[in-house]
Write a protein that holds these residues in place. Structure first.
Motif, PDB file in Angstrom:
ATOM      1  N   ASN A 270      -3.347  19.423  90.354  1.00  0.00           N
ATOM      2  CA  ASN A 270      -4.789  19.188  90.262  1.00  0.00           C
ATOM      3  C   ASN A 270      -5.510  20.346  90.941  1.00  0.00           C
ATOM      4  OD1 ASN A 270      -7.446  18.330  90.440  1.00  0.00           O
ATOM      5  ND2 ASN A 270      -6.918  16.226  90.968  1.00  0.00           N
ATOM      6  N   HIS A 309     -18.100  22.207  87.106  1.00  0.00           N
ATOM      7  CA  HIS A 309     -16.992  21.427  86.555  1.00  0.00           C
ATOM      8  C   HIS A 309     -16.022  22.294  85.754  1.00  0.00           C
ATOM      9  CE1 HIS A 309     -14.926  17.944  84.874  1.00  0.00           C
ATOM     10  NE2 HIS A 309     -15.123  18.440  83.661  1.00  0.00           N
ATOM     11  N   GLU A 310     -16.554  23.189  84.929  1.00  0.00           N
ATOM     12  CA  GLU A 310     -15.688  23.962  84.037  1.00  0.00           C
ATOM     13  C   GLU A 310     -14.790  24.947  84.783  1.00  0.00           C
ATOM     14  OE1 GLU A 310     -19.883  25.800  83.914  1.00  0.00           O
ATOM     15  OE2 GLU A 310     -18.970  23.799  83.918  1.00  0.00           O
ATOM     16  N   ASP A 311     -15.173  25.321  86.016  1.00  0.00           N
ATOM     17  CA  ASP A 311     -14.355  26.251  86.789  1.00  0.00           C
ATOM     18  C   ASP A 311     -13.194  25.566  87.500  1.00  0.00           C
ATOM     19  OD1 ASP A 311     -16.044  28.198  85.967  1.00  0.00           O
ATOM     20  OD2 ASP A 311     -16.920  28.641  87.925  1.00  0.00           O
ATOM     21  N   LYS A 312     -13.225  24.238  87.535  1.00  0.00           N
ATOM     22  CA  LYS A 312     -12.146  23.477  88.164  1.00  0.00           C
ATOM     23  C   LYS A 312     -11.362  22.615  87.177  1.00  0.00           C
ATOM     24  CE  LYS A 312     -11.814  24.099  92.694  1.00  0.00           C
ATOM     25  NZ  LYS A 312     -10.519  24.430  93.341  1.00  0.00           N
ATOM     26  N   ASP A 313     -12.007  22.181  86.117  1.00  0.00           N
ATOM     27  CA  ASP A 313     -11.355  21.299  85.142  1.00  0.00           C
ATOM     28  C   ASP A 313     -10.634  22.142  84.101  1.00  0.00           C
ATOM     29  OD1 ASP A 313     -10.523  19.050  83.822  1.00  0.00           O
ATOM     30  OD2 ASP A 313     -12.411  18.753  82.735  1.00  0.00           O
ATOM     31  N   CYS A 314      -9.547  22.776  84.555  1.00  0.00           N
ATOM     32  CA  CYS A 314      -8.772  23.658  83.694  1.00  0.00           C
ATOM     33  C   CYS A 314      -7.370  23.762  84.272  1.00  0.00           C
ATOM     34  CB  CYS A 314      -9.433  25.041  83.601  1.00  0.00           C
ATOM     35  SG  CYS A 314      -9.703  25.841  85.197  1.00  0.00           S
ATOM     36  N   GLU A 315      -6.507  24.559  83.657  1.00  0.00           N
ATOM     37  CA  GLU A 315      -5.148  24.691  84.190  1.00  0.00           C
ATOM     38  C   GLU A 315      -5.179  25.380  85.555  1.00  0.00           C
ATOM     39  OE1 GLU A 315      -3.723  28.855  82.063  1.00  0.00           O
ATOM     40  OE2 GLU A 315      -3.170  26.930  81.159  1.00  0.00           O
ATOM     41  N   TRP A 316      -4.172  25.092  86.361  1.00  0.00           N
ATOM     42  CA  TRP A 316      -4.128  25.542  87.756  1.00  0.00           C
ATOM     43  C   TRP A 316      -4.356  27.049  87.888  1.00  0.00           C
ATOM     44  CZ3 TRP A 316      -3.646  23.131  92.496  1.00  0.00           C
ATOM     45  CH2 TRP A 316      -3.384  23.983  93.581  1.00  0.00           C
ATOM     46  N   ALA A 318      -5.870  29.213  86.135  1.00  0.00           N
ATOM     47  CA  ALA A 318      -7.197  29.709  85.763  1.00  0.00           C
ATOM     48  C   ALA A 318      -8.305  29.155  86.644  1.00  0.00           C
ATOM     49  CB  ALA A 318      -7.484  29.358  84.304  1.00  0.00           C
ATOM     50  N   ALA A 319      -8.003  28.169  87.455  1.00  0.00           N
ATOM     51  CA  ALA A 319      -9.038  27.473  88.228  1.00  0.00           C
ATOM     52  C   ALA A 319      -9.541  28.324  89.387  1.00  0.00           C
ATOM     53  CB  ALA A 319      -8.496  26.158  88.758  1.00  0.00           C
ATOM     54  N   ASN A 399     -16.497  19.275  93.416  1.00  0.00           N
ATOM     55  CA  ASN A 399     -15.097  19.637  93.605  1.00  0.00           C
ATOM     56  C   ASN A 399     -14.600  19.300  95.012  1.00  0.00           C
ATOM     57  OD1 ASN A 399     -17.019  21.942  93.935  1.00  0.00           O
ATOM     58  ND2 ASN A 399     -15.226  23.025  94.731  1.00  0.00           N
TER      59      ASN A 399
END
Length: 428
Positions: A270, A309-316, A318-319, A399
Motif C-alpha cells: 500500500n 489521490h492520483e499520486d498515491k493510488d497507483c503501483e508502489w 510509481a507512488a 494520504n
C-alpha cells in the motif's frame, strides 16, 4: 477581544487550574478564578498545553495547490493543536528568494489559522550547486532563520560548509535532509529482511548515518548550528548522541510515523506507507522513542507531506513519497510516548512546542502557560479514543497511514493569541 476563562484544565498534565485569557495574553493562572463577562470553557480535566509548533511542514503553495494550500494546511494545523508551522522550501517556484518566502509568509498572515514561518532553500532550485539568497531571505519581511533543501540532500560537503558559515553570522540553522544520493539510487524501502523478501530496492541506514556524521563534524569545524530532519535509524541516534557529548551544536527531529510504524507494513504494497526516509525496523522505532525520551532527539516534527489521490493510488514504484501528519501527530505521540510512560505531558510540551520554537526562533510560541505570556494554547481531551477518519481532515489531501487505526486523544480547542481557531473540535 473578549475574555475567556478556561476552567479546570490540567496545565501540562498537572493538577486542574483555571486560566484566564484577556485579549492576546494569558492574564492569570490559578484556582477559582472569576472574570465578569468572560466566555467560560469547561475543561473538565482536559490537558492544556502551549500551542504546538511544527518545524517541518509542507504547505505546497505556490505551485502544488492541488495537494495543499497555505489556507488548508494551516486549518489542518489548527485542528491538530498547532499555532505555528515552518513551511518547507520545495514549492514551485522554490522558496529560494526573498520574494517567494515573503509570499508564503503573507499568505499565512492573511489566513490567520496559525503563524507560518517560511523555510528558505539552501541552494538555488534545490539543485545543490549554488547557495541561494540566504542573507536576503533572512533580511526580508519573513525573517527566515531556518534553511533546508528538504526532499533533497545537500550532499556537496563544500556547499554544506559554506551554508553553515553563512547562517552563523545571524544565528540561523541549516536543516539537513540526510540522504546520500548514490547509496539510495532506485531505493523503494528500508534495506533489510523485508526488502529482500519483497524484491524492492533497499534504502540502507548508512545512507542517512554517513551524512549526519559528516555534517556534525562540519558544524563543529565551523562552530555553527545544524538540524537533522526526520532522523530514522538507531545508528543515527548514536551519532547525534556522540556529537552532543562533544558540545557540537546539533539538534534532531523525529516524525510521529517513525515512532509508530515499521517496514513490515510495506508487505501490503500500500503506497500510503511509502515515505522518505522509509519506515524502518522495530529496533529502530524503539531506539527513536528512547532517544526522544532522553533528549538525544530534541523534537517531534510532522513532515506533513500532502499528495493528491492520483499520486498515491497507483503501483508502489510509481507512488509519491510522504504522509500527512498535522492532524494526527499529537495522538501518535500520546500513543507511543505518554501511554508507554516514556514522556509525561510536560515532556510532550517540551518536544512539540518549547524546543521547536527555540530552534526556529518562533517569537511568542513555546512559552510557559503563565500570566503575561501570549495566549497560544491547545486543549486536549486525553481520555478520548477513536478511529482515524481522513474524510474529516481539514487538509486537502488524505494520504494518512492511520486510516481506521484507533488512536488516543483529541484536540478540542486551539487559541492563537487569544483568538479561537478550533472550538469543540470544529474550525472557527
Amino acid at each position: 477581544m473578549s475574555k475567556i476563562l478556561i476552567r479546570g484544565a490540567k496545565v501540562l498534565g498537572g493538577e486542574p487550574q483555571d486560566v484566564l485569557i484577556d485579549g492576546e495574553t494569558i492574564a492569570e493562572v490559578g484556582a477559582d478564578l472569576r472574570a465578569e463577562g468572560a466566555e467560560v470553557i469547561e475543561a473538565d480535566g482536559k490537558v492544556l498545553l502551549p500551542g504546538l509548533v511544527d518545524l517541518h511542514t509542507h504547505l505546497r503553495e505556490p505551485g502544488r495547490e492541488d495537494s495543499e494550500t497555505v489556507l488548508t494546511g494551516t486549518r489542518a494545523a489548527a485542528s491538530g493543536g498547532y499555532t505555528a508551522v515552518f513551511a518547507m522550501a520545495n514549492t514551485f517556484p522554490v522558496a529560494d528568494t526573498a520574494g517567494v518566502v515573503e509570499q508564503v509568509w503573507r499568505l499565512g498572515q492573511e489566513h490567520g489559522y496559525c503563524d507560518v514561518q517560511p523555510i528558505g532553500a539552501v541552494t538555488v532550485g534545490l539543485e545543490g550547486r549554488k547557495l541561494a539568497e540566504l542573507g536576503a531571505m533572512h533580511e526580508s519581511a519573513a525573517g527566515v532563520t531556518v534553511f533546508s533543501d528538504d526532499g533533497k540532500c545537500v550532499d556537496d560537503a563544500v556547499i554544506m560548509r559554506r551554508a553553515l558559515e553563512y547562517v552563523k553570522a545571524f544565528g540561523g540553522v541549516v536543516a539537513q535532509h540526510a540522504q546520500e544520493p548514490r547509496l539510495t539510487e532506485g531505493a523503494q524501502m528500508n534495506e533489510g529482511v523485508v526488502s529482500a523478501e519483497l524484491g524492492l530496492g533497499g534504502w540502507p541506514a548508512v545512507a542517512e548515518e554517513s551524512i549526519i556524521a559528516r555534517d556534525v563534524l562540519l558544524a563543529e569545524h565551523v562552530g555553527s548550528r545544524v538540524h537533522i530532519c526526520h532522523l530514522s535509524t538507531a545508528g543515527s541516534v548514536e551519532i547525534v548522541r556522540w556529537a552532543k557529548s562533544r558540545g557540537i551544536q546539533v539538534t534532531a527531529e523525529v516524525t510521529p510515523h517513525h515512532l509508530l510504524l515499521t517496514d513490515e507494513l510495506v508487505r501490503t504494497y500500500n503506497p500510503v506507507y511509502k515515505v522518505n526516509p522509509p519506515l524502518r525496523t522495530e529496533r529502530d522505532v524503539l531506539a527513536l522513542r528512547e532517544a526522544l525520551a532522553d533528549g538525544t532527539i530534541d523534537i517531534v516534527a510532522t513532515d506533513h507531506a500532502p499528495h493528491p489521490h492520483e499520486d498515491k493510488d497507483c503501483e508502489w514504484a510509481a507512488a509519491a513519497m510522504g504522509m500527512v501528519g498535522l492532524e494526527t501527530a499529537l495522538a501518535v505521540v500520546q500513543e507511543t510516548m505518554v501511554s508507554t510512560g516514556l514522556l509525561d505531558w510536560a515532556g510532550v510540551a517540551d518536544r512539540m512546542s518549547v524546543k521547536p520554537a527555540q530552534i526556529g526562533r518562533a517569537t511568542g510560541h513555546g512559552r510557559p502557560v503563565s500570566a503575561g505570556e501570549p495566549a497560544n494554547l491547545t486543549l486536549v481531551d486525553t481520555a478520548y479514543r477513536g478511529q482515524v477518519d481522513p474524510a474529516g481532515f481539514a487538509s486537502r489531501s488524505r494520504n494518512t497511514p492511520y486510516e481506521g487505526r484507533e488512536l488516543p486523544g483529541r484536540v478540542t480547542h486551539t487559541w492563537l493569541r487569544g483568538k479561537a481557531t478550533l472550538v469543540d473540535g470544529k474550525l472557527t
